[in-house]
Enzyme design. Structure first.
Site: not given
Ligand code: NAD
Length: 472
Positions: A171, A223, A226, A244, A278, A375
């Site tokens: 997804k 994040s 999440t 991640e 990230c 962040e």
């Molecule tokens: P997010 O956590 O809001 O969403 C990530 C994904 O999770 C989306 O597809 C979202 O629809 C889904 N999601 C949201 N709530 C959920 C739940 N309760 N259960 C299951 N899935 C759910 O993150 P974002 O805003 O899309 O991304 C930004 C964040 O991601 C930043 O904190 C960044 O540092 C992190 N990030 C980490 C890496 C890494 O490899 N460590 C890479 C890229 C981004």
């Protein structure tokens, strides 16, 4: 592939739409420009069911054949990179050239992972017995990706999971579903039905997936907040888990650097993709001897960098990807202003409905200010002065995050010594943002759980099985 405005999910090898749709917004102007299917619970069940069925045969396909199909998928992505890049820019915001680089990079990633093979460890091979540990696939993977590198981070999951013999339901983020859906269409005729299902939907779909009993493992990028909910959900039936998550990465600049040489690299290590990375530098610790010079150099670069619509010629940095993130970043900026922090602004931003934020350097804010502690995931970079190495290492480590970090110095031995004291999964010396398919990547502390990439990343999609054979 036809890059028309018709976006379907891929379920059991077929293009599938849904009874209702979610809007997709162009962050450069705030306009809804397309829609993606909003996957129903029944469609999720069908996707999981088809992956379960496909797993029975896919796991038995020789790894050489699975690798050949991954290679083909890489070829398909490389061939479409240029056409797909414009769509990428419309949904994600990043300038077209850099968008194309991500798609090309994802194609090359598929090629590189296709060459990996899990090891077999032999612990005894004698006249009495042969004992070996091999690795077997886990089953059906629930893959969830974020919006900042939508194609790349999906491929980081698809390539090793499928090579290992698993099947997957993936997804994308509701903010950036389109390129991922097109990727599903592109791969539809390459992988057997059910091996890779790609579904899209709104905020409720992620929790539905992580709670689904049909999955054996969750591979999640997003994040930290999440990630915690995902872990809780996975605990119900002990699903395997790779998380991640977020980072608040520190870079440490020692006094011996040549500021003219490093300033550009440090700037783009913080601001590339409008700082929505990230592993971007999010706290810049600079020795007091070179602080003013580096601050002025970064400020001059910021003034010369065009921020705008990624489809326009000359744009270097695009908008923030979505309104929710834009509001978070603006809130941090407002907090910085309310606390009278010294802000240095870069080039003007376009007017209108786009989610643009000026490149902003925060000049030596207090360590406990929100711009330092949180962040940002947007173009606000706090620069902080230091004069003592031990003290700055402590400040760099004083966070719940532990994703990556960087050290800048002409003395690489000294820099490596500092790197070894940073509590992060990756450290760069005189470089940044360099990630490879053959090198383990993962967060320490609350930046993650498990790893992606490298042999460790591949083995996260497998379980060890020790086989004891008595002889004679
Ligand atoms: P997010 O956590 O809001 O969403 C990530 C994904 O999770 C989306 O597809 C979202 O629809 C889904 N999601 C949201 N709530 C959920 C739940 N309760 N259960 C299951 N899935 C759910 O993150 P974002 O805003 O899309 O991304 C930004 C964040 O991601 C930043 O904190 C960044 O540092 C992190 N990030 C980490 C890496 C890494 O490899 N460590 C890479 C890229 C981004």
């Amino acid at each position: 592939m036809n890059l028309n405005d018709n976006y379907e999910m891929t379920i059991d090898g077929k293009g599938v739409t849904a009874p209702s749709m979610i809007d997709v917004v162009n962050p450069a102007n705030g306009d809804v420009f397309s829609q993606a299917p909003d996957c129903t619970k029944e469609q999720l069940d069908a996707a999981v069911e088809s992956s379960r069925k496909a797993f029975k045969t896919w796991r038995k396909v020789p790894i050489e054949e699975r690798a050949a199909l991954l290679k083909k998928a890489g070829d398909a992505l490389l061939a479409q990179a240029s056409d797909m890049a414009r769509l990428f820019t419309r949904e994600q915001g990043r300038p077209v050239e850099a968008a194309e680089q991500e798609i090309m990079g994802a194609g090359q990633w598929l090629h590189a992972v296709a060459q990996m093979r899990p090891p077999v460890h032999v612990s005894e091979d004698s006249d009495a017995q042969h004992i070996e540990t091999r690795y077997v696939p886990l089953g059906v993977i629930c893959a969830i990706a974020p919006w900042n590198f939508p194609v790349n981070l999906a491929v980081w999951k698809i390539a090793p999971a499928l090579l290992a013999g698993n099947t997957m339901v993936l997804k994308p983020s509701p903010f950036t579903p389109l390129c991922t859906l097109k990727m599903g269409e592109l791969f539809r005729d390459i992988f057997p039905p059910g091996v890779l299902n790609i579904i899209s939907g709104g905020d409720s779909l992620g929790p539905l997936m992580t709670a689904h009993e049909g999955f054996d493992k969750i591979s999640f990028t997003g994040s930290t907040a999440t990630g915690k909910s995902v872990m809780e959900s996975a605990s119900k039936d002990l699903k395997r888990l790779t998380l991640e998550l977020g980072g608040n990465d520190a870079a440490i600049v020692l006094p011996d650097v040549d500021v003219n040489e490093v300033a550009q690299k440090i700037f783009f290590g913080a601001f590339f993709n409008t700082a929505q990375i990230c592993v971007a530098t999010k706290r810049l610790y600079v020795h007091e001897d070179v602080y003013d010079q580096l601050r002025d150099s970064l400020a001059a670069i910021a003034k010369g960098v065009k921020v705008g619509d990624g489809t326009e010629q000359g744009t270097v940095l695009g908008p923030i990807q979505n309104k929710r993130q834009y509001d978070r970043v603006m809130n941090l900026l407002d907090d910085a202003k309310a606390n009278d922090l010294q802000l240095i602004e870069g080039a003007d931003i376009p007017e209108g409905g786009g989610y643009f934020v000026p490149v902003t350097i925060v000049d030596n804010p207090p360590e406990d200010s929100r711009v330092v502690q949180e962040e940002a995931f947007g173009p606000i970079l706090p620069m902080l002065k230091f004069d003592d190495i031990d003290d700055v290492i402590e400040r760099a480590n004083d966070t719940d995050y532990g994703l990556a970090g960087a050290v800048w110095s002409k003395d690489t031995d000294k820099a490596v010594e500092i790197a070894h004291q940073l509590e992060t999964g990756t450290v760069w010396i005189n470089q940044n943002l360099n990630l490879r398919p053959d090198t383990t990547f993962g967060g320490h502390k609350q930046s993650g759980f498990g790893s992606e990439n490298g042999m460790e990343g591949l083995l996260e999609f497998m379980a060890p099985q020790s086989v004891y054979v008595a002889k004679a």
